[in-house]
Design a protein around this motif. Sequence first.
Motif, PDB file in Angstrom:
ATOM      1  N   CYS A  43       0.865  -1.189   0.000  1.00  0.00           N
ATOM      2  CA  CYS A  43       0.000   0.000   0.000  1.00  0.00           C
ATOM      3  C   CYS A  43       0.895   1.231   0.000  1.00  0.00           C
ATOM      4  O   CYS A  43       2.024   1.185   0.491  1.00  0.00           O
ATOM      5  N   TRP A  45       0.061   3.839   1.703  1.00  0.00           N
ATOM      6  CA  TRP A  45      -0.073   4.361   3.063  1.00  0.00           C
ATOM      7  C   TRP A  45       0.308   3.246   4.039  1.00  0.00           C
ATOM      8  O   TRP A  45       0.430   2.084   3.644  1.00  0.00           O
ATOM      9  N   GLN A  46       0.445   3.626   5.309  1.00  0.00           N
ATOM     10  CA  GLN A  46       0.682   2.593   6.330  1.00  0.00           C
ATOM     11  C   GLN A  46      -0.027   3.023   7.611  1.00  0.00           C
ATOM     12  O   GLN A  46       0.599   3.398   8.601  1.00  0.00           O
ATOM     13  N   CYS A  47      -1.361   2.970   7.552  1.00  0.00           N
ATOM     14  CA  CYS A  47      -2.168   3.440   8.678  1.00  0.00           C
ATOM     15  C   CYS A  47      -1.813   2.645   9.935  1.00  0.00           C
ATOM     16  O   CYS A  47      -1.635   1.419   9.856  1.00  0.00           O
ATOM     17  N   TYR A  49      -3.483   1.607  12.266  1.00  0.00           N
ATOM     18  CA  TYR A  49      -4.473   0.601  12.681  1.00  0.00           C
ATOM     19  C   TYR A  49      -4.658  -0.498  11.630  1.00  0.00           C
ATOM     20  O   TYR A  49      -5.508  -1.367  11.784  1.00  0.00           O
ATOM     21  N   CYS A  50      -3.876  -0.473  10.557  1.00  0.00           N
ATOM     22  CA  CYS A  50      -4.127  -1.368   9.417  1.00  0.00           C
ATOM     23  C   CYS A  50      -4.034  -2.843   9.833  1.00  0.00           C
ATOM     24  O   CYS A  50      -3.091  -3.258  10.500  1.00  0.00           O
ATOM     25  N   LEU A  55       2.209  -5.891   5.884  1.00  0.00           N
ATOM     26  CA  LEU A  55       2.007  -4.780   4.932  1.00  0.00           C
ATOM     27  C   LEU A  55       3.339  -4.145   4.582  1.00  0.00           C
ATOM     28  O   LEU A  55       4.184  -3.936   5.449  1.00  0.00           O
ATOM     29  N   ASN A 103      -5.839  -5.793   0.368  1.00  0.00           N
ATOM     30  CA  ASN A 103      -4.660  -5.581   1.203  1.00  0.00           C
ATOM     31  C   ASN A 103      -3.791  -4.422   0.732  1.00  0.00           C
ATOM     32  O   ASN A 103      -2.576  -4.539   0.642  1.00  0.00           O
ATOM     33  N   GLY A 104      -4.403  -3.302   0.410  1.00  0.00           N
ATOM     34  CA  GLY A 104      -3.661  -2.136  -0.057  1.00  0.00           C
ATOM     35  C   GLY A 104      -4.591  -1.241  -0.844  1.00  0.00           C
ATOM     36  O   GLY A 104      -5.803  -1.474  -0.863  1.00  0.00           O
ATOM     37  N   ASN A 139      -8.145   4.999  -0.068  1.00  0.00           N
ATOM     38  CA  ASN A 139      -7.602   6.132   0.683  1.00  0.00           C
ATOM     39  C   ASN A 139      -7.656   7.405  -0.162  1.00  0.00           C
ATOM     40  O   ASN A 139      -7.224   8.461   0.286  1.00  0.00           O
ATOM     41  N   LYS A 165     -11.489   7.373   2.476  1.00  0.00           N
ATOM     42  CA  LYS A 165     -10.919   7.428   3.835  1.00  0.00           C
ATOM     43  C   LYS A 165     -10.419   8.824   4.183  1.00  0.00           C
ATOM     44  O   LYS A 165      -9.571   9.379   3.477  1.00  0.00           O
TER      45      LYS A 165
END
Length: 279
Positions: A43, A45-47, A49-50, A55, A103-104, A139, A165
């Motif tokens: 992804c 991003w790397q939130c 809470y992911c 990831l 997953n992304g 996102n 998001k």
Amino acid sequence: MSTKLSIINHDRRIFKGKYIYPVVSRRAGGLSIGINLNTNSACNWQCIYCEVPNLKRGKPEPIDLALFKEELIYWLNQIVHKDFLDKHTEPGTLLKDIAFSGNGEPTAAKEFAAAVKVVMEQIRSFQLENKISVRLITNGSYLDHSATKKAWGQLENLNREIWFKIDAIDPVETKRINQINISKKSITSNLKSSIQISPTIIQTCILKINNELPSMKAINDYINFLKPFADSLKAIHLYSLARPTEQSTSDSIERLSYDELQLVANNIKQLKVPVLSFI
Ligand code: SF4
């Protein structure tokens, strides 16, 4: 196999294909055919809470469109023409959507437009036009790219929604929560594009970070940011941590209680956009 899918039994491994997984989703209101284009769990991003294990940063690996189509037809056949719903879901569960999730970030895939086209063709072929929606869980970071707009634009005659998001507005907060550098200007441009091409729902994850609820400043930033778009938004979905995060972070994060989430929801309701909380 007698396994039943429910909102507490989300395990994608139960019915695992490479790209497609059926899941009962409370937010979708029934069975969702999930599409995972990010099979390498990458992804942009790397939130914090992911829930995606292992990831990594990056883009999806090349997509085997023939296999993707084959899996989609297989699952539609199981669900529409065979007894998958009776056997594997609670009574009364209906197919509600086909959702690009996974997953992304799905729109990062080079083949995103081709995948949307496959979905569109199969919805027509299975005569699901007025029965289900196509959803994009995103996102939003690629939405102001003309290729993404064109890709999603193919669905203009079908029921569709973009779930966009936004967890925070302030760049310091987005850096902390989503672990990316994004300006308010970019979020604005992406959201405008989303509204142009699709009914849009904002999806917002609210967390307690290091034992602290979001500040009033963060909530007011969020409300003030969304105010100019309020008339164009279909809804706002608020949720919190459902399962432990798979990311390592120096901040400790916790789920809000129902009452805490309601307090945030009550503030946001001043936008006069339907606010739905999921906890
Ligand atoms: S945008 Fe989605 S997939 Fe990407 S890191 Fe955030 S929660 Fe995970």
